[in-house]
Scaffold this active site. Structure first.
Site, PDB file in Angstrom:
ATOM      1  N   GLY A  10       0.811  -1.204   0.000  1.00 56.50           N
ATOM      2  CA  GLY A  10       0.000   0.000   0.000  1.00 56.50           C
ATOM      3  C   GLY A  10       0.844   1.253   0.000  1.00 56.50           C
ATOM      4  N   PRO A  14       2.565   4.847   1.173  1.00 55.97           N
ATOM      5  CA  PRO A  14       3.178   5.190   2.462  1.00 55.97           C
ATOM      6  C   PRO A  14       2.169   5.823   3.407  1.00 55.97           C
ATOM      7  CG  PRO A  14       4.535   5.952   0.618  1.00 55.97           C
ATOM      8  CD  PRO A  14       3.234   5.499   0.038  1.00 55.97           C
ATOM      9  N   THR A  41      -0.178   4.345   5.263  1.00 57.09           N
ATOM     10  CA  THR A  41      -1.508   3.743   5.352  1.00 57.09           C
ATOM     11  C   THR A  41      -1.639   2.728   6.482  1.00 57.09           C
ATOM     12  OG1 THR A  41      -0.804   2.222   3.599  1.00 57.09           O
ATOM     13  CG2 THR A  41      -2.134   4.122   2.952  1.00 57.09           C
ATOM     14  N   LYS A  73       0.845   0.068   7.465  1.00 56.64           N
ATOM     15  CA  LYS A  73       1.445  -1.267   7.342  1.00 56.64           C
ATOM     16  C   LYS A  73       2.331  -1.586   8.555  1.00 56.64           C
ATOM     17  CE  LYS A  73       3.373  -0.176   3.424  1.00 56.64           C
ATOM     18  NZ  LYS A  73       2.825   1.190   3.323  1.00 56.64           N
ATOM     19  N   GLU A  97      -9.022  34.008  -7.982  1.00 59.93           N
ATOM     20  CA  GLU A  97      -9.696  33.057  -7.087  1.00 59.93           C
ATOM     21  C   GLU A  97     -11.215  33.184  -7.183  1.00 59.93           C
ATOM     22  OE1 GLU A  97      -8.081  30.731  -5.740  1.00 59.93           O
ATOM     23  OE2 GLU A  97      -6.102  31.537  -6.214  1.00 59.93           O
ATOM     24  N   HIS A 139     -12.313  30.962 -10.097  1.00 60.54           N
ATOM     25  CA  HIS A 139     -12.423  29.555  -9.707  1.00 60.54           C
ATOM     26  C   HIS A 139     -13.707  29.313  -8.917  1.00 60.54           C
ATOM     27  CE1 HIS A 139      -8.560  28.389 -11.207  1.00 60.54           C
ATOM     28  NE2 HIS A 139      -7.870  29.144 -10.359  1.00 60.54           N
ATOM     29  N   ASP A 192      -2.689  25.771 -13.159  1.00 64.59           N
ATOM     30  CA  ASP A 192      -4.042  25.414 -13.615  1.00 64.59           C
ATOM     31  C   ASP A 192      -4.006  24.865 -15.038  1.00 64.59           C
ATOM     32  OD1 ASP A 192      -5.016  26.341 -11.181  1.00 64.59           O
ATOM     33  OD2 ASP A 192      -5.300  28.376 -11.956  1.00 64.59           O
TER      34      ASP A 192
END
Length: 638
Positions: free
Chosen positions: A224, A226, A228, A230, A446, A449, A521
């Protein structure tokens, strides 16, 4: 099966801090010699009078005056006694012979009946002992110190000491009492916990599975991204299992000398077999488990020998040897196929980035140790943290606690979590870097957007927009998805492209020119458009075909100069369709911004005034009617 560690009151010596008994004897001998020598020197000084230094001329005058009865010549030194009329005891004197010969001295001494004694110049017993013993003591101490450093650098970490400990295993034996992590502390990995819980039950109650014909898996591979969980899950297994647990990192096998890694593998499996049933955990196994003979220039002999030894040991398990190998990696694509086959790693557990429910559980798990205010909303925070791993969420909670401590809060508020989220995602807030003209450009960018995201149907809701510089961004528009998306349809992708182009469109409409602020963008929008055309078959002209440009990783075994699997004509069509998608998105953005120009201006003015707008404030501005529409409504009412 618990291991007997001997009587509870008996403490085993630490091999790293153990010192041989002979070193203590040498230390005590050296201290005793120093003490006795000091005592002897002080005692001699107290028992004898200190000699008075005389010049050679004064010495001859005292001889001529018949004040010297006897002298002792020792090398160039002359020692004797002078008769004193003041005290009953004679005065001890010493003088030094001049470097030139004096033939008249002997005649002078004989004429006045001076008794002459001669003594060879010898060093004292303490001086001889010091000269003979101290160099040996220093050599022994230097040898012992060098041996200790060699043990630390060349193999003492795994139990063996000195040069001959290089081939010893460096696996750390973890007992249940040494870890406070259990499966209850691992949130968001329910499938993985169920699989390892089954293995733990197998080790505790093997008869329940043997009567059904089940065999113990030889290997469990945790795969998985990094962060997560383990390694955390492996710690939980160590905390839950009543069996010896050996933990080691893959990089600890590889050394400069060929054969050391294979030797350490043999020693590690030998320890595990002697204490079976047991578990071996190898973290970052891709450091030694990469495909053999792969990469530019061939393979690595030492790493491949280590891998061969692991394969051999896992194949050599007998049915009575209950040893399970757990390994973790975030690069399963580079592992050797022989390592991945059944019989080596029989079970593969995949870890994914946590979903919303899992993120909520992780936040609650890490947040239960903090004093939280009543306004903390983990539900909303879990919805905003899409794409974050368990480690990212743990860091978010810790960062919020750090910010609360810096602000001297008694409890952690929701504002601390918001600031921590912005700090992690966007970066720390920077000082004022832009002037008023640049701030106006950023506000319109902004606002573009934000307005496009609010007007289009298949977009994520906007929860915040700001023009405060953070990290490398001069402004940001934050969108929170209502649900986790695992399958993206064409409508969502097209609207997402329009949102990316909204900032550039607002600059062009309101300012008459565009700036470099839209560079990222444009890059993201172009990549998305190209993937829609060439990877996902979202073009009628290309049709249901995938033309993926493979990324060559020559050091991972991929071939160098891999030819493209489509023609130049197809590449030209892909470029044309990509450009067509981008132009259509730009046309939609320009039309929407022109129709809602007043709303765009109000958003920009509000941003210039407040610098940050929340979701409710944004919705109120966008839902307000346009000035032209408002005037038409007022005229109709009149």
């Amino acid at each position: 099966m618990a291991q007997d560690n001997g009587p509870p009151n008996r403490r085993r010596p630490d091999p790293q801090n153990f010192q041989p008994s002979w070193t203590r004897w040498v230390l005590w001998l050296l201290i005793s010699a120093v003490v006795i020598g000091a005592w002897f020197y002080i005692g001699q000084g107290q028992r004898t009078n200190r000699p008075q230094a005389l010049s050679y001329t004064a010495f001859k005058q005292q001889v001529a005056a018949n004040n010297v009865a006897a002298i002792t010549i020792e090398g160039q030194q002359i020692r004797g006694q002078i008769k004193s009329s003041r005290t009953k005891q004679p005065v001890v004197f010493t003088t030094t012979l001049p470097p030139i010969s004096d033939p008249g001295l002997m005649k002078l001494l004989e004429a006045h009946n001076v008794t002459i004694r001669a003594r060879s110049q010898e060093t004292s017993i303490w001086t001889r002992l010091a000269i003979g013993i101290i160099p040996w003591v220093l050599l022994i101490a230097l040898f012992w110190w060098g041996s200790k450093k060699m043990r630390e650098r060349m193999g003492n970490g795994g139990g063996g000491g000195g040069l001959f400990g290089m081939g010893k295993s460096r696996a750390k034996r973890v007992q249940k009492i040494n870890t406070n992590v259990t499966l209850g502390d691992v949130a968001g990995c329910e499938n993985a916990k169920r699989d390892v819980k089954e293995i733990i039950d197998f080790l505790k109650e093997p008869e329940r599975f043997h009567k059904l014909g089940a065999k113990l898996p030889k290997g469990i591979l945790l795969m998985g991204p990094p962060g997560t969980g383990k390694t955390l899950l492996s710690k939980a297994v160590a905390g839950e299992a009543d069996v010896p647990f050996f933990s080691i990192s893959g990089s600890e096998f590889v050394e400069m000398f060929v054969g050391v890694g294979a030797s350490r593998v043999r020693d590690m499996f030998k320890q595990a077999k002697n204490e079976s049933p047991s578990i071996i955990f190898i973290d970052e196994i891709d450091s030694i488990g990469r495909a053999r003979g792969a990469g530019l220039g061939g393979g690595h002999d030492e790493r491949e020998q280590t891998l061969n030894q692991i394969l051999s040991e896992m194949d050599g398990f007998s049915p009575r040897e209950a040893v399970i190998v757990m390994a973790a990696t975030n690069r399963p694509d580079v592992l050797d196929p022989a390592l991945m086959r059944p019989g080596r790693f029989d079970r593969k557990i995949t870890f994914e980035l946590p979903a919303r429910a899992a993120r909520l559980a992780i936040l609650k798990t890490h947040g239960r140790k903090l004093p939280l205010a009543d306004d903390v909303d983990f539900e909303g925070l879990a919805g905003r943290t899409v794409g974050m791993s368990g480690a990212d969420l743990a860091n978010l909670v810790n960062e919020a606690a750090m910010l609360a401590g810096r602000e001297r809060h008694d409890v952690v508020h929701m504002s601390d979590f918001d600031n921590a989220y912005n700090r992690i995602v966007l970066g720390a807030q920077r000082e004022e870097l832009v002037n008023e003209d640049e701030k106006r450009v950023i506000a319109f960018h902004e606002s573009g957007h934000t307005l496009i995201a609010m007007l289009l149907k298949h977009t994520d809701p906007v929860n915040r927009v700001t023009i405060i510089p953070r990290g490398r961004a001069l402004g940001a528009t934050q969108q929170t998805p209502e649900r986790d998306r695992y399958n993206l349809n064409e409508s969502y992708l097209k609207d997402r492209m329009c949102v990316m182009l909204g900032g550039r469109g607002a600059e062009k409409l309101m300012l008459g020119e565009v700036s470099t602020g839209a560079a990222q963008d444009l890059k993201q929008a172009t990549q998305m458009a190209r993937r829609m055309i060439s990877n996902w078959g979202m073009s009628e002209r290309i049709g249901p075909s995938a033309f993926i440009d493979e990324e060559d990783h020559v050091f991972l075994g991929r071939s160098m100069g891999q030819p493209r699997h489509f023609s130049e004509d197809t590449a030209r069509v892909i470029d044309e369709e990509t450009r067509k998608l981008m132009n259509n998105a730009e046309r939609i953005v320009d039309e929407l911004l022109e129709q809602h120009r007043g709303t765009l201006e109000r958003l920009a003015n509000a941003l210039l005034e407040k610098e940050t707008l929340e979701g409710a404030e944004i919705k109120a501005i966008v839902d307000a009617p346009e000035p032209d529409v408002l005037r038409q409504q007022q005229a109709g009412q009149a």
